[in-house]
Design a protein around this motif. Structure first.
Motif, mmCIF file in Angstrom:
data_model
loop_
_atom_site.group_PDB
_atom_site.id
_atom_site.type_symbol
_atom_site.label_atom_id
_atom_site.label_comp_id
_atom_site.label_asym_id
_atom_site.label_seq_id
_atom_site.Cartn_x
_atom_site.Cartn_y
_atom_site.Cartn_z
ATOM 1 N N SER A 192 1.127 -1.615 -9.057
ATOM 2 C CA SER A 192 1.153 -1.484 -7.599
ATOM 3 C C SER A 192 0.826 -0.046 -7.223
ATOM 4 O O SER A 192 0.856 0.856 -8.064
ATOM 5 N N HIS A 193 0.515 0.163 -5.951
ATOM 6 C CA HIS A 193 0.198 1.523 -5.489
ATOM 7 C C HIS A 193 0.909 1.779 -4.156
ATOM 8 O O HIS A 193 0.282 2.050 -3.133
ATOM 9 N N ASP A 194 2.234 1.741 -4.216
ATOM 10 C CA ASP A 194 3.002 1.874 -2.976
ATOM 11 C C ASP A 194 3.808 3.160 -2.908
ATOM 12 O O ASP A 194 4.764 3.260 -2.155
ATOM 13 N N ASN B 88 -0.568 9.231 -5.198
ATOM 14 C CA ASN B 88 -1.890 9.162 -4.568
ATOM 15 C C ASN B 88 -2.471 7.749 -4.608
ATOM 16 O O ASN B 88 -3.662 7.561 -4.824
ATOM 17 N N ASP B 89 -1.596 6.754 -4.427
ATOM 18 C CA ASP B 89 -2.016 5.359 -4.410
ATOM 19 C C ASP B 89 -2.638 4.885 -5.723
ATOM 20 O O ASP B 89 -3.383 3.915 -5.755
ATOM 21 N N ASN B 90 -2.336 5.567 -6.834
ATOM 22 C CA ASN B 90 -2.798 5.089 -8.133
ATOM 23 C C ASN B 90 -1.988 3.860 -8.534
ATOM 24 O O ASN B 90 -0.805 3.739 -8.210
ATOM 25 N N LEU B 91 -2.611 2.944 -9.258
ATOM 26 C CA LEU B 91 -1.948 1.722 -9.702
ATOM 27 C C LEU B 91 -1.004 2.047 -10.859
ATOM 28 O O LEU B 91 -1.447 2.474 -11.935
ATOM 29 N N VAL B 92 0.290 1.831 -10.640
ATOM 30 C CA VAL B 92 1.299 2.158 -11.648
ATOM 31 C C VAL B 92 2.367 1.073 -11.694
ATOM 32 O O VAL B 92 2.433 0.204 -10.819
ATOM 33 N N ILE C 125 0.858 2.924 -16.829
ATOM 34 C CA ILE C 125 -0.492 2.819 -16.267
ATOM 35 C C ILE C 125 -1.415 2.110 -17.258
ATOM 36 O O ILE C 125 -1.137 2.037 -18.454
ATOM 37 N N LYS D 280 -8.607 8.595 -2.564
ATOM 38 C CA LYS D 280 -7.392 8.066 -3.170
ATOM 39 C C LYS D 280 -7.719 7.392 -4.505
ATOM 40 O O LYS D 280 -8.880 7.222 -4.857
ATOM 41 N N ASN D 281 -6.675 7.019 -5.237
ATOM 42 C CA ASN D 281 -6.823 6.348 -6.529
ATOM 43 C C ASN D 281 -7.666 7.160 -7.507
ATOM 44 O O ASN D 281 -8.403 6.619 -8.312
#
Length: 652
Positions: A81-83, A88-92, A154, A413-414
């Motif tokens: 998720s990226h919440d 920085n809104d990376n998917l983790v 990640i 972002k991301n």
């Protein structure tokens, strides 16, 4: 002082978090005890979240529902998720930590599986740290065996067209924390027997050794056959700072080296010891952590007399030897040199063996620190975090604003966390000494002398800058910070990215690349010197304030309109003085001449923009009535257009 105190508190929180991870790692390793050989490992020990093999919802969205459900039941599936804005809104994934294993290491080897197993307990400590300090970003543990555990979990950023070359043990944060500052002299055998593949392997060995040096180290490289000479003649009989520039310069020079004649080892060893002696006489002090690294395909004798004269009985210089060549069998002499001088010996057969074998010396140099249980807490220079470094960095002015990558002129972002620094410290093996039977097990080193790895966390430069009270500096004021080596941490003129010329012209975006030496930009390169003869043409001295410990420095009256057009110029001696007191560090202030230049019409156009509003800055106060006078927008535009730096309006 207020900013300094705030940064001190913030940095201490990061240090405390890393120390808790280090202690948790030592405890988990001690409780785990003896490493299990392959035949004792259970099926559950073989499965873990391998970051390079994970898939997320994005990867399986095109599959049918039945297949998706089947994938989700495997260890290779990780919901992301990226919440959280800190990433920085990376998917983790905030429930697990994931593992990266270097390409040149088998990810199912016994040492890796045992290490992954006991270090799994770190995930709970990572989560607790994140709860105590929500501003924490990446937390990680880099093992001396090569695996890298990172939280939050990640999916590893990879370029499908390139080989994954990441190895936590050659990252600056690992090297700096694992060893103390060192002085290294590399002796490269360039005799005729080294021709061909052996020389290629030897050159690669030197390059990899240089990659393991940090900004706190000093080094030089000597080549020898019948005679001894310095690979870079500009640095004869001296040690050069292991900056990125110097290391890359030396790596280029190494590629030009050829092989010929017979090798005179005695001359080479004497020159190395004399080099240390010469530097010590110049500095009028004894060097710490002196290291000689000998790279050769064999030696005719052990040169005991030379070592007896220069290095015994105190053995203040460690000797590491690298035997080059697959068909070389007799290693007795070079092995003796290493063992008799508190070093280590390694046999490198092929180029594929180079990186793994070169890194072994770090374990040996860390032993004194391990034995004393000394926590070598370090703070690195600025660098791009790995996800940013391997993201497609594109300059898109209209993109959604991202405070992290906006520092790189991207607003994307991301793309990782952008510019970061790392806080790191070593982790020690605190297991009980092994029995005689246990020591025969190839999986074991002596615990009392073992470095388990390095724990660390990253600090976003954006987070550091959040503590700067910009409203107190004024409209043209700015703050900047440097490391203990004088390298820029943040500065308005620090531009780490550049746009490469492309045959395809894009109006909406431009691809960005990191400058080769972006993480070693010295303060003197940003604060440019002014011609002293023109000093009277410029405004009066402007104070520069600096504060101890956090090394944060503010300049309240930076005379500019558009910082992208500005080149700050100051007196040469004042720049040097400012740099020295910042590195010392001291608290106080310095007066210096300041000048500026800018594109007048560009700034007039900028000010005339309908959406541009000018803050009502007060320029004077009438003494008898206390009336406040302000410059309106039209007056400011006129002054800028005519190039006037002082207005004629008076308080009446």
């Amino acid at each position: 002082m207020q900013v300094k105190n705030q940064l001190d508190v913030m940095l201490q929180k990061k240090i405390d978090a890393v120390e808790r991870v280090a202690k948790a790692a030592e405890k988990a390793n001690k409780l785990y005890g003896r490493y299990k050989p392959s035949d004792e490992l259970q099926l559950e020990d073989l499965e873990y979240y391998n970051a390079k093999k994970l898939v997320s919802d994005v990867d399986i969205e095109d599959l049918d529902n039945e297949t998706q459900e089947a994938v989700k039941r495997t260890i290779h599936y990780l919901p992301l998720s990226h919440d959280k804005v800190e990433f920085n809104d990376n998917l983790v994934n905030f429930t697990v930590s994931t593992i990266h294993v270097p390409t040149n290491i088998y990810d199912k080897s016994s040492r890796i599986l045992n290490g992954v197993k006991w270090s799994n307990d770190l995930t709970e400590q990572f989560r607790k740290n994140a709860e105590n300090d929500p501003t924490l970003t990446w937390q990680y543990f880099g093992s001396a065996d090569g695996f890298f555990r990172i939280y939050p979990g990640i999916k590893w950023p990879r370029d499908p067209n390139k080989v994954d070359m990441f190895d936590c043990r050659i990252r600056n944060w690992y090297i700096q924390a694992a060893t103390s500052p060192k002085n290294v002299v590399i002796l490269l055998d360039t005799s005729g027997s080294m021709k061909g593949l052996r020389l290629k392997i030897a050159q690669s060995t030197v390059e990899k050794i240089l990659d393991t040096l940090s900004n706190d180290d000093y080094f030089n490289v000597l080549k020898f056959s019948a005679n001894v000479s310095y690979v870079d003649p500009c640095f004869n009989r001296t040690l050069m700072h292991a900056s990125v520039d110097n290391r890359k310069r030396m790596q280029k020079q190494i590629k030009k080296v050829g092989a010929e004649q017979m090798a005179d080892f005695k001359k080479a060893l004497i020159e190395a010891f004399e080099l240390f002696r010469s530097v010590e006489q110049h500095l009028k002090r004894t060097l710490c952590n002196k290291v000689i690294m000998l790279i050769t395909d064999g030696a005719p004798e052990n040169y005991e007399g030379t070592f007896d004269y220069y290095n015994w009985p105190n053995k203040t210089t460690r000797v590491f030897t690298y035997l080059i060549g697959k068909e070389v069998q007799d290693n007795r002499q070079v092995q003796w040199m290493a063992c008799a001088n508190k070093g280590d010996h390694t046999h490198i057969s092929t180029r594929a063996d180079v990186q793994e074998n070169v890194q072994q010396y770090i374990k040996v140099l860390s032993r004194p620190m391990v034995q004393e249980k000394f926590r070598n807490m370090i703070l690195t220079a600025v660098y791009l975090d790995y996800p940013t470094e391997h993201a497609s960095m594109v300059e898109v002015p209209e993109a959604t604003f991202s405070p992290f990558t906006d520092l790189l002129s991207t607003g994307k972002k991301n793309a990782g966390l952008g510019l970061v620094m790392s806080v790191a410290m070593p982790v020690f093996d605190r297991r009980e000494p092994l029995s005689a039977e246990g020591k025969k097990d190839a999986l074991h080193d002596s615990p009392v002398e073992n470095l388990l790895g390095v724990a660390g966390t990253d600090i976003s430069i954006y987070e550091l800058m959040q503590h700067i009270p910009m409203y107190k500096l004024g409209v043209n004021g700015y703050a900047f910070a440097i490391t203990n080596n004088g390298y820029i941490i943040f500065h308005p003129d620090f531009r780490p990215m550049f746009t490469k010329e492309s045959p395809v012209k894009l109006d909406f975006a431009a691809e960005l690349y990191a400058k080769p030496n972006y993480n070693s930009v010295d303060l003197a390169e940003e604060e440019l010197a002014m011609d002293a003869l023109k000093a009277d043409d410029f405004p009066k001295d402007t104070p520069v304030k600096f504060e101890q410990a956090a090394e944060l420095h503010t300049k309240p009256n930076y005379n500019s309109v558009d910082l992208t057009e500005v080149e700050l110029a100051v007196d040469v001696l004042k720049v040097e003085e400012l740099r020295n007191v910042m590195l010392d560090p001291q608290s106080g202030g310095i007066q210096m001449n300041v000048t500026f230049h800018y594109d007048t019409m560009a700034n007039v156009h900028y000010l005339n923009d309908e959406e541009m509003f000018i803050a009502p800055w007060v320029f004077c106060r009438k003494e008898d009535t206390g009336t406040m006078y302000q410059l309106v927008k039209e007056e400011l535009v006129r002054l800028v257009a005519t190039g006037q730096f002082r207005h004629s309006k008076e308080c009446k």
